[in-house]
Structure formats: structure tokens, C-alpha cells
Design a protein around this motif. Structure first.
Motif, mmCIF file in Angstrom:
data_model
loop_
_atom_site.group_PDB
_atom_site.id
_atom_site.type_symbol
_atom_site.label_atom_id
_atom_site.label_comp_id
_atom_site.label_asym_id
_atom_site.label_seq_id
_atom_site.Cartn_x
_atom_site.Cartn_y
_atom_site.Cartn_z
ATOM 1 N N GLY A 12 -62.402 84.668 74.316
ATOM 2 C CA GLY A 12 -62.539 83.450 75.123
ATOM 3 C C GLY A 12 -63.980 82.997 75.226
ATOM 4 N N VAL A 13 -64.888 83.948 75.381
ATOM 5 C CA VAL A 13 -66.318 83.623 75.460
ATOM 6 C C VAL A 13 -66.760 82.925 74.170
ATOM 7 N N TYR A 14 -66.307 83.467 73.055
ATOM 8 C CA TYR A 14 -66.690 82.865 71.780
ATOM 9 C C TYR A 14 -66.157 81.438 71.646
ATOM 10 N N VAL A 15 -64.892 81.244 72.002
ATOM 11 C CA VAL A 15 -64.303 79.903 71.900
ATOM 12 C C VAL A 15 -65.062 78.932 72.816
ATOM 13 N N PHE A 16 -65.386 79.397 74.040
ATOM 14 C CA PHE A 16 -66.121 78.575 74.992
ATOM 15 C C PHE A 16 -67.476 78.171 74.411
ATOM 16 N N TRP A 17 -68.183 79.155 73.830
ATOM 17 C CA TRP A 17 -69.490 78.871 73.224
ATOM 18 C C TRP A 17 -69.344 77.913 72.049
ATOM 19 N N ALA A 18 -68.380 78.222 71.181
ATOM 20 C CA ALA A 18 -68.239 77.435 69.955
ATOM 21 C C ALA A 18 -67.846 75.984 70.268
ATOM 22 N N ASN A 19 -66.934 75.805 71.205
ATOM 23 C CA ASN A 19 -66.524 74.440 71.552
ATOM 24 C C ASN A 19 -67.659 73.656 72.193
ATOM 25 N N GLY A 20 -68.421 74.337 73.046
ATOM 26 C CA GLY A 20 -69.454 73.634 73.795
ATOM 27 C C GLY A 20 -70.763 73.455 73.034
ATOM 28 N N LYS A 21 -71.162 74.488 72.246
ATOM 29 C CA LYS A 21 -72.465 74.464 71.609
ATOM 30 C C LYS A 21 -72.407 74.279 70.091
ATOM 31 N N TYR A 22 -71.523 75.061 69.463
ATOM 32 C CA TYR A 22 -71.520 75.107 68.008
ATOM 33 C C TYR A 22 -70.989 73.805 67.404
ATOM 34 N N ASP A 23 -69.844 73.344 67.898
ATOM 35 C CA ASP A 23 -69.231 72.140 67.332
ATOM 36 C C ASP A 23 -70.170 70.921 67.368
ATOM 37 N N PRO A 24 -70.870 70.671 68.501
ATOM 38 C CA PRO A 24 -71.822 69.539 68.491
ATOM 39 C C PRO A 24 -72.936 69.718 67.450
ATOM 40 N N MET A 25 -73.428 70.961 67.276
ATOM 41 C CA MET A 25 -74.479 71.196 66.265
ATOM 42 C C MET A 25 -73.939 70.913 64.867
ATOM 43 N N VAL A 26 -72.694 71.379 64.629
ATOM 44 C CA VAL A 26 -72.063 71.140 63.325
ATOM 45 C C VAL A 26 -71.921 69.634 63.080
ATOM 46 N N LYS A 27 -71.519 68.941 64.136
ATOM 47 C CA LYS A 27 -71.309 67.503 64.018
ATOM 48 C C LYS A 27 -72.620 66.799 63.648
ATOM 49 N N ALA A 28 -73.707 67.221 64.298
ATOM 50 C CA ALA A 28 -75.010 66.604 64.041
ATOM 51 C C ALA A 28 -75.429 66.821 62.584
ATOM 52 N N VAL A 29 -75.261 68.050 62.101
ATOM 53 C CA VAL A 29 -75.652 68.353 60.714
ATOM 54 C C VAL A 29 -74.793 67.563 59.733
ATOM 55 N N LYS A 30 -73.500 67.484 60.038
ATOM 56 C CA LYS A 30 -72.583 66.746 59.166
ATOM 57 C C LYS A 30 -72.997 65.281 59.072
ATOM 58 N N GLU A 31 -73.393 64.726 60.219
ATOM 59 C CA GLU A 31 -73.808 63.319 60.223
ATOM 60 C C GLU A 31 -75.024 63.093 59.348
ATOM 61 N N LYS A 32 -75.945 64.059 59.388
ATOM 62 C CA LYS A 32 -77.130 63.940 58.530
ATOM 63 C C LYS A 32 -76.733 63.920 57.060
ATOM 64 N N MET A 33 -75.713 64.687 56.704
ATOM 65 C CA MET A 33 -75.294 64.749 55.306
ATOM 66 C C MET A 33 -74.595 63.471 54.877
ATOM 67 N N GLU A 34 -73.882 62.869 55.814
ATOM 68 C CA GLU A 34 -73.040 61.743 55.426
ATOM 69 C C GLU A 34 -73.719 60.389 55.578
ATOM 70 N N ARG A 35 -74.724 60.360 56.461
ATOM 71 C CA ARG A 35 -75.339 59.069 56.764
ATOM 72 C C ARG A 35 -76.038 58.457 55.565
#
Lengths: 613, 103
Positions: free
Chosen positions: B80-103
Motif C-alpha cells: 500500500g505504501v508503494y502504491v500511495f507513493w507511486a500514485n502521488g509522486k512517481y506518476d506525475p514525474m513519469v507524466k512530465a518526462v513523457k511530455e518532454k518526449m512528445e512535445r
């Protein structure tokens, strides 16, 4: 005085048949629905990636909660108390490892199987061959244990001949997988998981109701009946290294089970993959807590003597408790759930085995990753499904009456040694090479299999079956008589009650032969013990039993490898060989591709999973 | 800003930060789980007497029972701790990096 129930376990229960037929009808209906939606390979192997995290969590739990673990762990707890609880913990702790190390990279890098991931930046032919061999060995060992367990169980529960039970299971699972692919398999798992969790919850509710919903009261009762030792660690862990080794195999084996890993391709992305492990871990943890409660409840409410009179291994304890608390209909329901559980687990294994043959070996190795079209891969996958299903039936028939208890342990040891190290190194280590992966996988496989054969579980329990059985019988006789020596008068009274109860049970007209034989044996033992206790020959009998025990123990040749689990050596060897061979010779193409692999591992860009097209 | 290629992403500080954080949390949680389970096994192997103690005077429940159930529950909480961290912190970071690749 505890109640001594009269039992209909072992007779053909109309309720059980009704519930079972209902399950078969519903699942075949789902298969029909799924068959219409399963038109291409991505749908066949991975349900088109359209399963949600929650659904996949239930299905993962369904894959993992086998009838063997439900009935087996409840039985172990009912006979061994706390030791059974220790054992159940080991089956859960692999799941966090799956989540932290494997689930997301696997989802991002692979297509349908774990070999996709290992072979991502290495030479596909040798790597996929080795990975498919590892997967198939794991699946076939696991499957044999399930099939033989299924045949015996169904024989005991439904009074159906062993061979018919095996063939029935085989035909049903071939239908599910062949026509409905992963979509049908997933829904069969989900239904089964709900039935099993629901049935176990009701059973625990009824159990706790007997103790005014108080665990302290239940445990006090357990201590009153079976001494405080029942709630203390006993003889399960005597050698620390062995316990550590088994722990490693269970923990990392879970992260290398092909049928479990394959489920991560049924969800649309890494986020859902991680969510599904969270749900699965919760369901499985809850399930083991229920199962342990059922075991203690059975020991108290039904009694160890009665449980072992139906099946010496205690496997019928949950069903005996269900009958005691909920009567014939509830027994029928739970027996049908156990049968459904077997079907679902074997279906998952069949699909994983078929993918190893069709996707890894045929497409990846034989056709060099190039098939004419999707339909060709589908055709091969379907042929493989029938092949694996038929093999499951043959294995079940071939190993009838064989001791297959070691096979689940072996499946986990192979998964932890052949599959897991190569999977982890291919994801995390830049210098990992084709030669390193291949040598690591074959080393892990070979060391695990060879050491298990040399270990007591095969060398003694399988090769010296009769001597080991004689030893167990002699030890049991001695322990039983030794138990009377504390309070002979009280033991005599208990025995007389038990004998009376067994006589009532044996009067049931349509009792099946196996249950009848077990109960007749228990009755004879009880009567003989009463004679010994009343006749004043007890001290002589006890001394004779001790001598017989010592002699029987000496009759068994000790296994060359003393540990029960080879995990620590086979996993260690797989990692060591993988690292050394990789360091010997660099593979530049693999190192270059590590960079793009890395972006995909962490960000998921380019993940070609089944959902993205 | 133009889309970044795979090689540019590999040198991107945001991507490097994401990898570092993800590896660190995976390693910490894996280590915790190993300590949790093998600690339990070590207790059984080396200190059975402790596990056999009663949780309180007059109770028949041994300390071993809440510990074993605790290992199961804590394992689940760690996921649960991992899911909480990943949803809150990791996913936004992934999204930001993805945007840099696609923009």
C-alpha cells in the motif's frame, strides 16, 4: 466434552453436485461470451489488456489460492497448530517483492510472457528457448501436483473414480482456455476467488460465533484441549539454514511463476499492474488469516482425531468444520468451491504453458519472431493449449497414488532459480549478456532439480516410500502411546468416546470405500489402545513401540543433500553464474539497447503491450 | 521546446531524478520486506521461547500469533505504501518526462 459429529463426507452429496454443476454452467457461459471476443493473439494471451487493476487483483489471488493451500493449510493448522500459521506466512511474502521489483518493468517491457522481458535486448533464440524451458518446467511440476491433488480430493469429496475426475478436470480446462483464452480464464479466476473468499468468510463467521466472536476465547479453548504447545512454534523449523532456504524459494519463486507474471499483461498499463498486486496481496493475506482461523476452529470444534480419521494428512479439516457448523448444504457448497478452485488454477497454468510453447518457442525461436499473421500465432496457441491440457491429464493419470508433495516446492525452487534471477538481471543490470542469461537459467534449473532429487523430500519420501511410511507409522504409534502415559485414565475415557463416535459414522450405508477404510483403521487402533490401557500391559507396549520406532528410523537411508529446500544454493548459483559469464565477455549491442530499455522500464514509453493497439 | 530523443531523455535531470527515486524506494521497501520475513524466520529458528510467551498474564495467546499475523498485515501495508507513493509522486514525474518526449 466436545461434540462428536456424524459425517457425510465421502458420500455423494446432491448439494455438492448441484453447486458444482451451477459453477460449470456459469463458467461455460462465460467461455462462450469470451470466445466471441477472442479473435486475435493479444486477446487470447492477454484479454486484450482490458482487465482493470481490481479485477486482475482478484484473478491473481484466484491463480494463487489453490485448493491445496486452502485445504492443506487449514489441515496443517488443525493438526500442528502454530506451525501451520508459520507455513502460511511464507506463501504471502513473495507478493511485495513482485510489486517492488517485477510488476511494472514486466508490464512495460514485455508483450505476453516473461521471456519477452529477458530477451528484450539479448539474442532472442537462445534466451527464449531457455526461458520457455524454465517456464514449462515450473508449470508442469505445479500442474502435476494440482492434478494429482485434484483427483484424490474429488475421489474423497464426491466419490468419483480418480481417472474420471482427472479427465473431467482436463476437458473443462481445455474448453475454458481453448475457446475463451485469457478473458475466460480471468473471469473463471475472479468467480472462483469470490466463491472461495466468500465461502471461507462464512465459515470463519460461523466458527467465531461458536466462541462468541472472541479470538481469545477460541485460543483458550485450543490450549485447554491440546496444551499450550499448540500455540507455540514446534518442530517445523529446526534447522535455520533450511528455513532460510525455503523462505527464499517461496519469496522469489512467486516472482518467477509464469502464470502469475502473465497476468500483468492483461491490464492496460504499469499503474494498473501495481494496483492489481496491492489488491491481490490484500485478498491473499485475508485468505490466509481465514484459513488459519478455520484450522484452529476445526481442531477445537471437530477434533484432531475425527479429522485424521477421514484423511491422515488433515486435508478434510475445513470440510469437516463446514459440515459441523453449516450441515450438509454448506459442506456441499464448500466442496464444490474446492473443485472450482482446482479447475481455475489448472486453467491458468494451461494458458501459461501454452504461451511458453506457442509465443516463446514457436514464434520467438522457431519462426524468429516473424509469423505470417496473427491468425498463425492464434492457431499454434490453440494447438498448444490442447497439447498442454492433454499432458495435464496424462500427468495426473501417470502420477496416481504417487507422492507429489515435493512438486509444488520444486516448482517454486525452479521459478526462484531459473526464472527470477535472469528476469531481475535483465531489467536492472546493463552488462547482462545473452550467454550470462542462458547459463544462469540452465544453472538455476539444473541445480534446483538435482538438489531436490538428492534431498529428503525425494531421496527418502519418494525413492524409499515404503520404509518412510513404516517409519512414520512407527513414530506415530510411539507418539500416540507416549501421549497416553501422562494421564492414562483420562486418555481411556477420551478413547472410548471416540470409538463410539466412529462406530456411529461407520454405520452410514453409502460411505465411500476410502473414507470407510480410514475410519475402520482408526476404529481398530482405538479399540486396540483401549485393550492395552485396560489390560495393564501399557508399559510393555510403550517400550515395544519405542524399540520399533528406533528400528524403523534406522531402516531409512539418509538423503545425500540434507536440506528440504535447495533455494539458497540454486538461486545463489544462478546469480553467480549469470554475473560471472556476463563479465567474461561484453555484449555491446545489449549494453547499447539498455539505454532505450531504461526509458521504457521507468516511463513506459513504447510499451507495446496488448492494450496499446 | 522540441521533442527529445531517447538519448536526450537519458541525460535529462528529471528522468535521472525519477530513476533514482524509484530505485531507492524499491530498494528500501524490498529490504524492509526481507527484514520483516527473515526476521520472523530468525525468531523461530533462534528464539522459540520468546514466541511462546503469553501476550499477557492469564491469556493463552502466545506472542507468536500477533507477530505472524503482523507479518502478513505489514507486508500488505508495504504494498500500500508503494502504491500511495507511486500514485502521488512517481506518476506525475513519469507524466512530465513523457511530455518532454512528445512535445
Amino acid at each position: 466434552m466436545q461434540a462428536q459429529p456424524q459425517s457425510i463426507i465421502g458420500t455423494l452429496s446432491p448439494m455438492a453436485i448441484f453447486f458444482f454443476l451451477a459453477f460449470v454452467a456459469v463458467t461455460l457461459g462465460i467461455t462462450y461470451w469470451a470466445a466471441k471476443k477472442t479473435k486475435n493473439a493479444a486477446q487470447f494471451y492477454a484479454a486484450g489488456g482490458g482487465i482493470t487493476g481490481f479485477q486482475n487483483g482478484l484473478a491473481l489471488a484466484g491463480d494463487y489460492m489453490s485448493a491445496a493451500s486452502f485445504l492443506g493449510i487449514a489441515g496443517l493448522v488443525s493438526l500442528k497448530g502454530y506451525d501451520g500459521l508459520i507455513y502460511s506466512v511464507g506463501w504471502l511474502v513473495g507478493w511485495p517483492i513482485v510489486m517492488f521489483l517485477i510488476s511494472e518493468p514486466l508490464r512495460n517491457l514485455g508483450k505476453y510472457t516473461l521471456s519477452d522481458v529477458v530477451a528484450f535486448r539479448l539474442h532472442p533464440q537462445p534466451v527464449k528457448t531457455a526461458a520457455a524451458v524454465g517456464s514449462l518446467v515450473t508449470v508442469l511440476f505445479y500442474m502435476t501436483a494440482q492434478m494429482v491433488g485434484a483427483g484424490t480430493l474429488i475421489q474423497l469429496m464426491f466419490n468419483l473414480p480418480y481417472e474420471s475426475a482427472i479427465i473431467l478436470v482436463g476437458i473443462l480446462i481445455i474448453c475454458y482456455v481453448l475457446f475463451g483464452g485469457m478473458l475466460a480464464t480471468t473471469w473463471v479466476q475472479i468467480i472462483k476467488a469470490c466463491l472461495l473468499l466468500g465461502g471461507a468468510t462464512i465459515l470463519v463467521f460461523l466458527t467465531l460465533k461458536s466462541f462468541n466472536f472472541s479470538y481469545p476465547q477460541m485460543f483458550s479453548e485450543a490450549v485447554r484441549l491440546y496444551t499450550p504447545k499448540f500455540l507455540e512454534p514446534g518442530g517445523l523449523i529446526t534447522k535455520p539454514l533450511d528455513a532460510f532456504s525455503l523462505g527464499l524459494a517461496l519469496m522469489f519463486g512467486t516472482a518467477g511463476l509464469p502464470h502469475v507474471l502473465m497476468r500483468f499483461y492483461t491490464v492496460p498499463n504499469a499503474k494498473e499492474a501495481r494496483k492489481s498486486v496491492f489488491y491481490a496481496t490484500g485478498f491473499i493475506g485475508y485468505f490466509y488469516i481465514l484459513t488459519v482461523t478455520i484450522g484452529f476452529g476445526a481442531a477445537i470444534l471437530v477434533g484432531k482425531t475425527f479429522i485424521t480419521s477421514i484423511d491422515a494428512g488433515g486435508n478434510m479439516s475445513a470440510l469437516a468444520l463446514a459440515e459441523h457448523l453449516g450441515g450438509g448444504p454448506f459442506l456441499g457448497f464448500l466442496a464444490a468451491v474446492a473443485f472450482a478452485t482446482i479447475l481455475a488454477v489448472v486453467a491458468g497454468l494451461t494458458l501459461a504453458g501454452a504461451s511458453a510453447v506457442s509465443h516463446d518457442l514457436y514464434v520467438g525461436v522457431f519462426r524468429h519472431g516473424k509469423v505470417k499473421n496473427d491468425q498463425e500465432e492464434m492457431k499454434v496457441a490453440k494447438i498448444s493449449t490442447v497439447g498442454i491440457g492433454v499432458i495435464a491429464i496424462l500427468l495426473g493419470l501417470l502420477f496416481k497414488k504417487q507422492n507429489v508433495a515435493f512438486m509444488v516446492g520444486l516448482a517454486f525452487a525452479v521459478a526462484a532459480s531459473a526464472n527470477f534471477p535472469a528476469l531481475l538481471m535483465s531489467i536492472k543490470w546493463k552488462r547482462f549478456t545473452t550467454a550470462g542469461a542462458v547459463s544462469s537459467m540452465y544453472t538455476g534449473l539444473a541445480v534446483a532439480v538435482v538438489l531436490i532429487v538428492l534431498s529428503p523430500t525425494v531421496w527418502e519420501d519418494v525413492f524409499q516410500d515404503s520404509s518412510v511410511k513404516a517409519r512414520a507409522a512407527a513414530v506415530a504409534t510411539f507418539t500416540r502411546l507416549d501421549g497416553y502415559s501422562k494421564d492414562t485414565a483420562k486418555s481411556l475415557a477420551t478413547l472410548q468416546t471416540q470409538v463410539a463416535a466412529l462406530q456411529v459414522d461407520l454405520a452410514i450405508p453409502d460411505l465411500n470405500a476410502k473414507v470407510k477404510a480410514n475410519k475402520t483403521k482408526a476404529l481398530a487402533t482405538g479399540q486396540a489402545d483401549i485393550a492395552v490401557l485396560q489390560g495393564g500391559t501399557f508399559p510393555t507396549a510403550l517400550a515395544a513401540a519405542k524399540a520399533a520406532k528406533d528400528q524403523a528410523v534406522a531402516q531409512v537411508n539418509k538423503a545425500p543433500f540434507p536440506m528440504k529446500s535447495p533455494g539458497i544454493f540454486s538461486m545463489g548459483a544462478a546469480f553467480l553464474v549469470g554475473i560471472l559469464v556476463s563479465l567474461l565477455k561484453r555484449e555491446e549491442s545489449a549494453e547499447e539497447m539498455f539505454e532505450s530499455e531504461k526509458v521504457r522500464t521507468y516511463v513506459g514509453v513504447g510499451a507495446e503491450g496488448s492494450a496499446s493497439h | 521546446m522540441s521533442p527529445k530523443t531517447v538519448h536526450q531523455i537519458l541525460d535529462d535531470p528529471d528522468f535521472l531524478e525519477l530513476v533514482r527515486k524509484k530505485d531507492r524506494i524499491s530498494a528500501i521497501l524490498t529490504a524492509l520486506e526481507l527484514v520483516l520475513y527473515f526476521g520472523f524466520i530468525a525468531l523461530i529458528a533462534y528464539n522459540k521461547a520468546y514466541l511462546a510467551e503469553k501476550i499477557s498474564a492469564g491469556s493463552s495467546i502466545t506472542i507468536g500469533i500477533p507477530i505472524a499475523v503482523g507479518v502478513i498485515v505489514l507486508s500488505w501495508i508495504l504494498t500500500g505504501v508503494y502504491v500511495f507513493w507511486a500514485n502521488g509522486k512517481y506518476d506525475p514525474m513519469v507524466k512530465a518526462v513523457k511530455e518532454k518526449m512528445e512535445r
